[in-house]
Design a protein around this motif. Structure first.
Motif, PDB file in Angstrom:
ATOM      1  N   ILE A  95      -7.817 -19.480  -1.479  1.00 31.95           N
ATOM      2  CA  ILE A  95      -8.510 -18.535  -0.609  1.00 31.95           C
ATOM      3  C   ILE A  95      -7.541 -17.427  -0.210  1.00 31.95           C
ATOM      4  N   PRO A  96      -7.869 -16.169  -0.484  1.00 32.38           N
ATOM      5  CA  PRO A  96      -6.957 -15.080  -0.117  1.00 32.38           C
ATOM      6  C   PRO A  96      -6.812 -14.944   1.392  1.00 32.38           C
ATOM      7  N   ASP A  97      -5.700 -14.361   1.808  1.00 35.73           N
ATOM      8  CA  ASP A  97      -5.466 -14.094   3.230  1.00 35.73           C
ATOM      9  C   ASP A  97      -6.247 -12.884   3.719  1.00 35.73           C
ATOM     10  N   GLY A  98      -6.862 -12.181   2.801  1.00 33.56           N
ATOM     11  CA  GLY A  98      -7.659 -11.015   3.146  1.00 33.56           C
ATOM     12  C   GLY A  98      -7.965 -10.215   1.901  1.00 33.56           C
ATOM     13  N   GLU A  99      -8.788  -9.203   2.057  1.00 37.95           N
ATOM     14  CA  GLU A  99      -9.121  -8.325   0.941  1.00 37.95           C
ATOM     15  C   GLU A  99      -7.922  -7.418   0.649  1.00 37.95           C
ATOM     16  N   SER A 100      -7.693  -7.149  -0.622  1.00 35.62           N
ATOM     17  CA  SER A 100      -6.456  -6.487  -1.039  1.00 35.62           C
ATOM     18  C   SER A 100      -6.201  -5.170  -0.320  1.00 35.62           C
ATOM     19  N   VAL A 101      -7.180  -4.280  -0.293  1.00 34.67           N
ATOM     20  CA  VAL A 101      -6.954  -2.959   0.292  1.00 34.67           C
ATOM     21  C   VAL A 101      -6.747  -3.064   1.794  1.00 34.67           C
ATOM     22  N   LYS A 102      -7.477  -3.949   2.449  1.00 37.17           N
ATOM     23  CA  LYS A 102      -7.278  -4.153   3.883  1.00 37.17           C
ATOM     24  C   LYS A 102      -5.849  -4.621   4.169  1.00 37.17           C
ATOM     25  N   LEU A 103      -5.352  -5.572   3.363  1.00 43.36           N
ATOM     26  CA  LEU A 103      -3.996  -6.065   3.570  1.00 43.36           C
ATOM     27  C   LEU A 103      -2.954  -5.009   3.208  1.00 43.36           C
ATOM     28  N   LEU A 104      -3.241  -4.204   2.210  1.00 39.48           N
ATOM     29  CA  LEU A 104      -2.325  -3.106   1.888  1.00 39.48           C
ATOM     30  C   LEU A 104      -2.228  -2.137   3.065  1.00 39.48           C
ATOM     31  N   ARG A 105      -3.368  -1.771   3.626  1.00 39.11           N
ATOM     32  CA  ARG A 105      -3.364  -0.841   4.757  1.00 39.11           C
ATOM     33  C   ARG A 105      -2.684  -1.471   5.982  1.00 39.11           C
ATOM     34  N   LYS A 106      -2.955  -2.742   6.232  1.00 38.90           N
ATOM     35  CA  LYS A 106      -2.332  -3.424   7.368  1.00 38.90           C
ATOM     36  C   LYS A 106      -0.818  -3.470   7.200  1.00 38.90           C
ATOM     37  N   THR A 107      -0.361  -3.826   6.002  1.00 40.67           N
ATOM     38  CA  THR A 107       1.080  -3.947   5.750  1.00 40.67           C
ATOM     39  C   THR A 107       1.762  -2.598   5.847  1.00 40.67           C
ATOM     40  N   LEU A 108       1.192  -1.588   5.204  1.00 35.83           N
ATOM     41  CA  LEU A 108       1.813  -0.257   5.213  1.00 35.83           C
ATOM     42  C   LEU A 108       1.854   0.325   6.616  1.00 35.83           C
ATOM     43  N   SER A 109       0.801   0.158   7.379  1.00 30.13           N
ATOM     44  CA  SER A 109       0.755   0.754   8.713  1.00 30.13           C
ATOM     45  C   SER A 109       1.749   0.094   9.666  1.00 30.13           C
ATOM     46  N   ALA A 127      -5.907   2.651  -6.586  1.00 28.44           N
ATOM     47  CA  ALA A 127      -6.896   3.729  -6.505  1.00 28.44           C
ATOM     48  C   ALA A 127      -7.779   3.546  -5.279  1.00 28.44           C
ATOM     49  N   ALA A 128      -8.178   2.300  -5.010  1.00 31.24           N
ATOM     50  CA  ALA A 128      -9.011   2.029  -3.829  1.00 31.24           C
ATOM     51  C   ALA A 128      -8.249   2.303  -2.543  1.00 31.24           C
ATOM     52  N   LEU A 129      -6.954   2.017  -2.538  1.00 29.51           N
ATOM     53  CA  LEU A 129      -6.128   2.340  -1.374  1.00 29.51           C
ATOM     54  C   LEU A 129      -6.107   3.842  -1.140  1.00 29.51           C
ATOM     55  N   LEU A 130      -5.898   4.615  -2.185  1.00 32.49           N
ATOM     56  CA  LEU A 130      -5.876   6.070  -2.046  1.00 32.49           C
ATOM     57  C   LEU A 130      -7.226   6.599  -1.547  1.00 32.49           C
ATOM     58  N   GLU A 136      -9.028  -0.068  11.509  1.00 34.63           N
ATOM     59  CA  GLU A 136      -8.386  -0.624  12.697  1.00 34.63           C
ATOM     60  C   GLU A 136      -6.868  -0.654  12.594  1.00 34.63           C
ATOM     61  N   PHE A 137      -6.322  -0.493  11.392  1.00 36.57           N
ATOM     62  CA  PHE A 137      -4.874  -0.557  11.216  1.00 36.57           C
ATOM     63  C   PHE A 137      -4.200   0.808  11.292  1.00 36.57           C
ATOM     64  N   SER A 138      -4.915   1.847  10.897  1.00 36.21           N
ATOM     65  CA  SER A 138      -4.314   3.187  10.889  1.00 36.21           C
ATOM     66  C   SER A 138      -5.407   4.246  10.957  1.00 36.21           C
ATOM     67  N   SER A 139      -5.096   5.322  11.660  1.00 37.63           N
ATOM     68  CA  SER A 139      -6.015   6.452  11.725  1.00 37.63           C
ATOM     69  C   SER A 139      -5.893   7.353  10.501  1.00 37.63           C
ATOM     70  N   LEU A 140      -4.924   7.062   9.633  1.00 40.77           N
ATOM     71  CA  LEU A 140      -4.694   7.879   8.450  1.00 40.77           C
ATOM     72  C   LEU A 140      -5.610   7.462   7.310  1.00 40.77           C
ATOM     73  N   ASP A 141      -6.031   8.427   6.502  1.00 43.68           N
ATOM     74  CA  ASP A 141      -6.732   8.062   5.279  1.00 43.68           C
ATOM     75  C   ASP A 141      -5.730   7.526   4.257  1.00 43.68           C
ATOM     76  N   LYS A 147       1.489   8.489   1.540  1.00 49.51           N
ATOM     77  CA  LYS A 147       2.539   9.504   1.635  1.00 49.51           C
ATOM     78  C   LYS A 147       3.554   9.156   2.714  1.00 49.51           C
ATOM     79  N   GLU A 148       3.085   8.580   3.801  1.00 44.21           N
ATOM     80  CA  GLU A 148       3.967   8.271   4.934  1.00 44.21           C
ATOM     81  C   GLU A 148       4.755   6.982   4.731  1.00 44.21           C
ATOM     82  N   ARG A 149       4.211   6.008   3.971  1.00 42.06           N
ATOM     83  CA  ARG A 149       4.800   4.675   3.955  1.00 42.06           C
ATOM     84  C   ARG A 149       5.263   4.181   2.578  1.00 42.06           C
TER      85      ARG A 149
END
Length: 289
Positions: A95-109, A127-130, A136-141, A147-149
């Motif tokens: 069972i994953p710890d979360g959906e990939s893009v959500k975890l990418l955004r959480k980790t990067l933020s 591509a989905a991350l971009l 809830e993790f970041s106000s950035l798109d 670009k920031e992280r």
């Protein structure tokens, strides 16, 4: 050469071909050698047993607890694929710890410094991350957050030959989206660079889950596999000593072929081996056990 401890995120399609498992074993040895830290693993293809395989390998090297992300749909394994077998044999949760893009955004933020992202599968998640929006993790798109992280991307994919390489062909629109983003350096390790760099046999002795992946995938054949993914991971973490590279721009055609044009202003770097590929094998096997 390596000059500092890198923080990395790995995006992989582990479960399809065993070079992903070899690459993850290599990363774990580099973690234990204090060359890098692994913040997150995301699955570009959610093969049955993929999350379990990541956890089994990380735990074997005493690096458990790394979050594992995946998409919602589980794909059945191809012939000789090993992840279902690893799940049954070692018993780690799939069972994953979360959906990939959500975890990418959480980790990067949550980072205070930029991270290296290594991708050794289709470019679906990146591509989905971009394309992602504020959450809830970041106000950035997605583009602004990357670009920031993100300091740099290392990509196993594409080819200078007249062919559609698998990681590109598996999700062509995602590859086109990813290479259309120009705000971070992209280091490309094409198919032909890892082809013929045979590794894996050093892992199959004992009860190493990565070695069991190799053993199961190879069946009665030689317990080695071409080094597409481990070559990419080694280059990302250890540096470019055995490689040469040129600055390029990349076009992905609608058929999945990659066109690399020399471009002194391009954000992409195409890698080649400086010498005999036996040197690349030696380069890898310093950290494969």
């Amino acid at each position: 050469m390596f000059t500092g401890k890198k923080k990395i995120i790995l995006d992989t399609d582990i479960g399809g071909d065993c070079d992903d498992a070899i690459a993850l074993a290599l990363i774990n040895n580099l973690i234990n050698a204090e060359k890098c830290s692994l913040l997150l693993v995301t699955l570009a293809i959610n093969f049955d047993g993929g999350c379990s395989t990541v956890r089994a390998i990380n735990e074997y090297y005493n690096n458990g607890g790394v979050p594992v992300g995946a998409g919602g749909n589980v794909r059945g394994c191809k012939k000789r694929a090993y992840s279902e077998h690893i799940k049954k044999r070692y018993g780690f949760s799939d069972i994953p710890d979360g959906e990939s893009v959500k975890l990418l955004r959480k980790t990067l933020s949550g980072l205070k410094e930029k991270v290296t992202v290594i991708t050794i599968g289709p470019l679906t998640n990146l591509a989905a991350l971009l394309n992602s929006g504020a959450d809830e993790f970041s106000s950035l798109d997605g583009e602004s957050l990357v670009k920031e992280r993100v300091k740099e991307f290392f990509v196993m994919g594409g080819s200078e030959l007249d062919m559609a390489e698998y990681n590109i062909e598996e999700d062509i629109s995602a590859a086109q989206r990813f290479f259309g983003y120009k705000e971070a350096p992209v280091h490309i390790f094409p198919w032909e660079l890892g082809e013929g760099v045979l590794t894996g046999e050093t892992l199959v002795y004992g009860d190493n889950p990565a070695g069991e992946c190799v053993n199961f995938w190879c069946g009665g054949r030689s317990k080695n596999r071409d080094g597409w993914d481990p070559v990419t991971c080694a280059g990302a973490i250890l540096g470019d000593e055995p490689f040469e590279k040129e600055r390029v721009s990349v076009t992905v055609t609608d058929s999945g072929k990659t066109i690399f044009d020399k471009d002194e202003n391009g954000n992409c770097f195409l890698y080649k081996s400086k010498g005999d590929k036996r040197l690349l094998k030696e380069y890898l096997e310093r950290y494969l056990k």
